[in-house]
Design a protein around this motif. Structure first.
Motif, PDB file in Angstrom:
ATOM      1  N   ARG A 124       0.846  -1.197   0.000  1.00 55.72           N
ATOM      2  CA  ARG A 124       0.000   0.000   0.000  1.00 55.72           C
ATOM      3  C   ARG A 124       0.881   1.246   0.000  1.00 55.72           C
ATOM      4  O   ARG A 124       1.895   1.304   0.695  1.00 55.72           O
ATOM      5  CB  ARG A 124      -0.928   0.012   1.230  1.00 55.72           C
ATOM      6  CG  ARG A 124      -1.959  -1.105   1.204  1.00 55.72           C
ATOM      7  CD  ARG A 124      -2.821  -1.087   2.458  1.00 55.72           C
ATOM      8  NE  ARG A 124      -3.911  -2.038   2.382  1.00 55.72           N
ATOM      9  CZ  ARG A 124      -3.820  -3.312   2.749  1.00 55.72           C
ATOM     10  NH1 ARG A 124      -2.682  -3.776   3.241  1.00 55.72           N
ATOM     11  NH2 ARG A 124      -4.850  -4.118   2.650  1.00 55.72           N
ATOM     12  N   LEU A 125       0.454   2.235  -0.760  1.00 53.11           N
ATOM     13  CA  LEU A 125       1.201   3.485  -0.910  1.00 53.11           C
ATOM     14  C   LEU A 125       0.252   4.660  -0.729  1.00 53.11           C
ATOM     15  O   LEU A 125      -0.863   4.661  -1.267  1.00 53.11           O
ATOM     16  CB  LEU A 125       1.837   3.552  -2.304  1.00 53.11           C
ATOM     17  CG  LEU A 125       2.449   4.892  -2.717  1.00 53.11           C
ATOM     18  CD1 LEU A 125       3.708   5.187  -1.903  1.00 53.11           C
ATOM     19  CD2 LEU A 125       2.773   4.896  -4.212  1.00 53.11           C
ATOM     20  N   VAL A 142      -0.564   6.478 -14.846  1.00 50.62           N
ATOM     21  CA  VAL A 142      -0.253   5.768 -13.610  1.00 50.62           C
ATOM     22  C   VAL A 142      -1.385   4.811 -13.249  1.00 50.62           C
ATOM     23  O   VAL A 142      -1.150   3.667 -12.839  1.00 50.62           O
ATOM     24  CB  VAL A 142      -0.008   6.777 -12.469  1.00 50.62           C
ATOM     25  CG1 VAL A 142       0.003   6.079 -11.125  1.00 50.62           C
ATOM     26  CG2 VAL A 142       1.305   7.519 -12.689  1.00 50.62           C
ATOM     27  N   ARG A 143      -2.623   5.252 -13.412  1.00 52.11           N
ATOM     28  CA  ARG A 143      -3.769   4.404 -13.089  1.00 52.11           C
ATOM     29  C   ARG A 143      -3.773   3.145 -13.964  1.00 52.11           C
ATOM     30  O   ARG A 143      -4.093   2.048 -13.500  1.00 52.11           O
ATOM     31  CB  ARG A 143      -5.075   5.186 -13.281  1.00 52.11           C
ATOM     32  CG  ARG A 143      -6.303   4.474 -12.730  1.00 52.11           C
ATOM     33  CD  ARG A 143      -7.566   5.249 -13.069  1.00 52.11           C
ATOM     34  NE  ARG A 143      -7.603   6.553 -12.449  1.00 52.11           N
ATOM     35  CZ  ARG A 143      -7.999   6.782 -11.202  1.00 52.11           C
ATOM     36  NH1 ARG A 143      -8.404   5.787 -10.454  1.00 52.11           N
ATOM     37  NH2 ARG A 143      -8.011   8.010 -10.718  1.00 52.11           N
ATOM     38  N   SER A 178      -5.418  -0.866  -7.375  1.00 51.21           N
ATOM     39  CA  SER A 178      -6.403   0.219  -7.407  1.00 51.21           C
ATOM     40  C   SER A 178      -5.734   1.525  -7.010  1.00 51.21           C
ATOM     41  O   SER A 178      -4.769   1.547  -6.238  1.00 51.21           O
ATOM     42  CB  SER A 178      -7.564  -0.074  -6.457  1.00 51.21           C
ATOM     43  OG  SER A 178      -7.098  -0.131  -5.109  1.00 51.21           O
ATOM     44  N   LEU A 179      -6.235   2.620  -7.571  1.00 49.99           N
ATOM     45  CA  LEU A 179      -5.740   3.957  -7.246  1.00 49.99           C
ATOM     46  C   LEU A 179      -6.926   4.836  -6.892  1.00 49.99           C
ATOM     47  O   LEU A 179      -7.901   4.904  -7.654  1.00 49.99           O
ATOM     48  CB  LEU A 179      -4.962   4.542  -8.426  1.00 49.99           C
ATOM     49  CG  LEU A 179      -4.318   5.919  -8.221  1.00 49.99           C
ATOM     50  CD1 LEU A 179      -3.032   6.036  -9.033  1.00 49.99           C
ATOM     51  CD2 LEU A 179      -5.272   7.042  -8.643  1.00 49.99           C
ATOM     52  N   ILE A 223      -1.708  -2.555  -4.303  1.00 53.28           N
ATOM     53  CA  ILE A 223      -1.325  -3.532  -5.321  1.00 53.28           C
ATOM     54  C   ILE A 223      -1.135  -4.886  -4.647  1.00 53.28           C
ATOM     55  O   ILE A 223      -0.374  -4.988  -3.677  1.00 53.28           O
ATOM     56  CB  ILE A 223      -0.030  -3.119  -6.044  1.00 53.28           C
ATOM     57  CG1 ILE A 223      -0.240  -1.801  -6.791  1.00 53.28           C
ATOM     58  CG2 ILE A 223       0.421  -4.202  -7.026  1.00 53.28           C
ATOM     59  CD1 ILE A 223       1.013  -1.272  -7.464  1.00 53.28           C
ATOM     60  N   PRO A 224      -1.803  -5.932  -5.118  1.00 57.42           N
ATOM     61  CA  PRO A 224      -1.591  -7.266  -4.531  1.00 57.42           C
ATOM     62  C   PRO A 224      -0.215  -7.798  -4.902  1.00 57.42           C
ATOM     63  O   PRO A 224       0.294  -7.543  -5.988  1.00 57.42           O
ATOM     64  CB  PRO A 224      -2.702  -8.112  -5.156  1.00 57.42           C
ATOM     65  CG  PRO A 224      -3.044  -7.418  -6.438  1.00 57.42           C
ATOM     66  CD  PRO A 224      -2.818  -5.958  -6.188  1.00 57.42           C
ATOM     67  N   THR A 225       0.399  -8.511  -3.964  1.00 56.07           N
ATOM     68  CA  THR A 225       1.666  -9.175  -4.242  1.00 56.07           C
ATOM     69  C   THR A 225       1.402 -10.635  -4.577  1.00 56.07           C
ATOM     70  O   THR A 225       0.270 -11.099  -4.560  1.00 56.07           O
ATOM     71  CB  THR A 225       2.613  -9.056  -3.041  1.00 56.07           C
ATOM     72  OG1 THR A 225       1.952  -9.543  -1.867  1.00 56.07           O
ATOM     73  CG2 THR A 225       3.011  -7.610  -2.801  1.00 56.07           C
ATOM     74  N   ASP A 226       2.455 -11.381  -4.845  1.00 56.73           N
ATOM     75  CA  ASP A 226       2.289 -12.735  -5.365  1.00 56.73           C
ATOM     76  C   ASP A 226       2.235 -13.812  -4.291  1.00 56.73           C
ATOM     77  O   ASP A 226       2.332 -14.992  -4.596  1.00 56.73           O
ATOM     78  CB  ASP A 226       3.445 -13.068  -6.322  1.00 56.73           C
ATOM     79  CG  ASP A 226       3.397 -12.202  -7.565  1.00 56.73           C
ATOM     80  OD1 ASP A 226       4.457 -11.928  -8.123  1.00 56.73           O
ATOM     81  OD2 ASP A 226       2.296 -11.798  -7.961  1.00 56.73           O
ATOM     82  N   ASN A 227       2.113 -13.422  -3.030  1.00 57.56           N
ATOM     83  CA  ASN A 227       2.141 -14.414  -1.952  1.00 57.56           C
ATOM     84  C   ASN A 227       0.741 -14.932  -1.635  1.00 57.56           C
ATOM     85  O   ASN A 227      -0.210 -14.171  -1.561  1.00 57.56           O
ATOM     86  CB  ASN A 227       2.722 -13.793  -0.666  1.00 57.56           C
ATOM     87  CG  ASN A 227       4.129 -13.310  -0.879  1.00 57.56           C
ATOM     88  OD1 ASN A 227       4.903 -13.945  -1.572  1.00 57.56           O
ATOM     89  ND2 ASN A 227       4.456 -12.176  -0.287  1.00 57.56           N
ATOM     90  N   THR A 228       0.621 -16.224  -1.438  1.00 57.15           N
ATOM     91  CA  THR A 228      -0.599 -16.800  -0.876  1.00 57.15           C
ATOM     92  C   THR A 228      -0.422 -16.879   0.631  1.00 57.15           C
ATOM     93  O   THR A 228       0.590 -17.376   1.112  1.00 57.15           O
ATOM     94  CB  THR A 228      -0.848 -18.206  -1.436  1.00 57.15           C
ATOM     95  OG1 THR A 228      -1.040 -18.090  -2.843  1.00 57.15           O
ATOM     96  CG2 THR A 228      -2.073 -18.821  -0.799  1.00 57.15           C
TER      97      THR A 228
END
Length: 448
Positions: free
Chosen positions: A164-165, A192-193, A202-203, A219-224
């Motif tokens: 998250r940013l 950017v969007r 999502s922005l 932004i989702p990361t690749d970890n389960t």
């Protein structure tokens, strides 16, 4: 292939081509023009030695040296902006530190950077890093061009299955900037969007004339990961990674209603893969499946926990990335009626920013670092106080801010945070609950 998939792949190829071109131009600026200017500077210094006794020529040579130095510095800045070598070599955290420092110095805007969960050893995917870097770059550029802000803040956190940013400023807001500017602020954010969307992110942008602009990206990361939750009196409380205090005090992350619970009775610690519970020295103890625990114990699906006579059920499930999660400040699952309202699922950017820095502060408070937690939270809490003064404060945000302020008052002993708690309840037109009033009275009696 579906039209949507073709469009996404087309945009992705364009972005990859843009980054490759940026990298090539950046390298040529550094290697060709940069080295040429460096050689010019050495030549000018050598020329000065042969011009001794000619003050006019020496002054001209010195002026040319200053011009060449400025151009070399600007070329370096442009090269870093196009494709910072720190991003490739050291990672996002280091690249942002350099960029924010350069931005603050160049534009004379005090800019604070707060990063959690991202280090040189724990890096994000390259596509995610460059996207987040471009978001910060575009956000701060818009602040410099349009906001007339004195302060800005960048908050970046990687926790669980999301990064998250938040980019915030205290300027005049996008609507007013658009009215008073002949430029077209916001067009860069369209690109950017699209970048963020390619990563299933999502922005969100929130702006007002009084409190500036907040830009929020997830932004989702690749970890389960494992998703943990506790059920308390029919409420399902989702627990992202972090540390959660349980007790009778309103300053606890999970506040219990029972009178047998201690103010700070137990703690649940959640990671991406497991969760544990421990007794914080309570009188009545903590019971896991009927047995009183004497050390931290791991929690599993179906466990029953009793804290001060109050029962909590534990549940867990494996979740793929990209699904919505609750924030560190505990959220309960919405009622069916609330699910029908789409706006109820969209927290404001200011509330999300408070949730992110609140998680950082919680970690610091758990480590006994009250002053550091105060540094992380104070700017956001003061911005919320300013919102209260203009009447633009929601009761939910006021209560969250009051909860964090009460924690700061307990950790630092500063009365200003007790005054802040009272101000939040007054602004929300809510009577101070009995347990909060007891906490305030207890802290007011504590010696400074």
């Amino acid at each position: 292939m579906a039209d949507g998939e073709e469009k996404s792949r087309f945009i992705e190829r364009i972005i990859e081509a843009q980054e490759d071109e940026r990298r090539r131009i950046s390298r040529e600026l550094h290697d060709e023009i940069g080295q040429g200017l460096t050689s010019l500077l050495f030549g000018l210094r050598s020329l000065e030695t042969s011009l001794e006794g000619n003050p006019t020529a020496l002054r001209l040579t010195d002026d040319l040296h200053s011009v060449a130095s400025s151009v070399l510095e600007e070329v370096g800045r442009l090269a870093r902006g196009l494709r910072p070598t720190a991003l490739d070599d050291l990672g996002l955290h280091s690249a942002l530190e350099r960029y924010v420092a350069d931005f603050s110095s160049t534009h004379r805007i005090s800019t604070d950077l707060q990063v959690a969960g991202i280090t040189g050893d724990r890096r994000l995917p390259a596509s995610t890093e460059i996207t987040l870097y471009r978001v910060v770059q575009e956000g701060l550029t818009n602040i410099a061009k349009h906001a007339r802000a004195g302060n800005a803040c960048v908050v970046l956190e990687h926790r669980g299955d999301h990064v998250r940013l938040v980019v915030e400023d205290n300027g005049r807001g996008m609507a007013r900037a658009g009215r008073e500017s002949t430029g077209r602020p916001g067009l860069g954010l369209l690109g950017v969007r699209e970048r963020v969307g390619l990563l299933n992110g999502s922005l969100t942008i929130e702006s007002s004339d009084q409190s500036g602009t907040s830009l929020f990206v997830t932004i989702p990361t690749d970890n389960t990961i494992q998703r943990f939750a506790v059920d308390y009196r029919g409420r399902a409380i989702v627990l992202p990674s972090g540390s959660y205090t349980i007790g009778r005090s309103s300053a606890c992350d999970i506040a219990l209603d029972g009178s047998q619970a201690s103010r700070r009775h137990a703690r649940i610690t959640v990671s991406d893969r497991s969760a544990t519970i421990e007794d914080m020295g309570s009188t009545n103890g903590v019971y896991l499946n009927g047995t009183r625990i004497t050390a931290p114990e791991q929690l599993r699906d179906g466990d029953r926990v009793v804290v001060g006579g109050e029962e909590l059920g534990v549940s867990e499930s494996t979740r793929p990335p990209g699904n919505r999660r609750a924030s560190k400040t505990v959220e309960t699952d919405p009622s069916p009626d609330r699910r029908e309202d789409p706006d109820s699922e969209l927290p404001t950017a200011q509330r999300d920013a408070l949730a992110i820095v609140g998680r950082m502060a919680d970690d610091l408070l758990d480590s006994g670092m009250g002053q550091d937690a105060e540094h992380v939270l104070s700017g956001h809490l003061e911005a919320i106080r300013e919102g209260a003064a203009t009447g633009s404060l929601s009761p939910d945000l006021a209560m969250r801010a009051a909860q964090y302020a009460l924690k700061l008052a307990s950790a630092t002993g500063k009365r200003r945070w007790l005054d802040f708690v009272k101000a939040m309840y007054q602004a929300a037109h809510i009577n101070v609950p009995k347990d909060v009033a007891e906490d305030i009275s207890e802290l007011e009696l504590r010696p400074p």
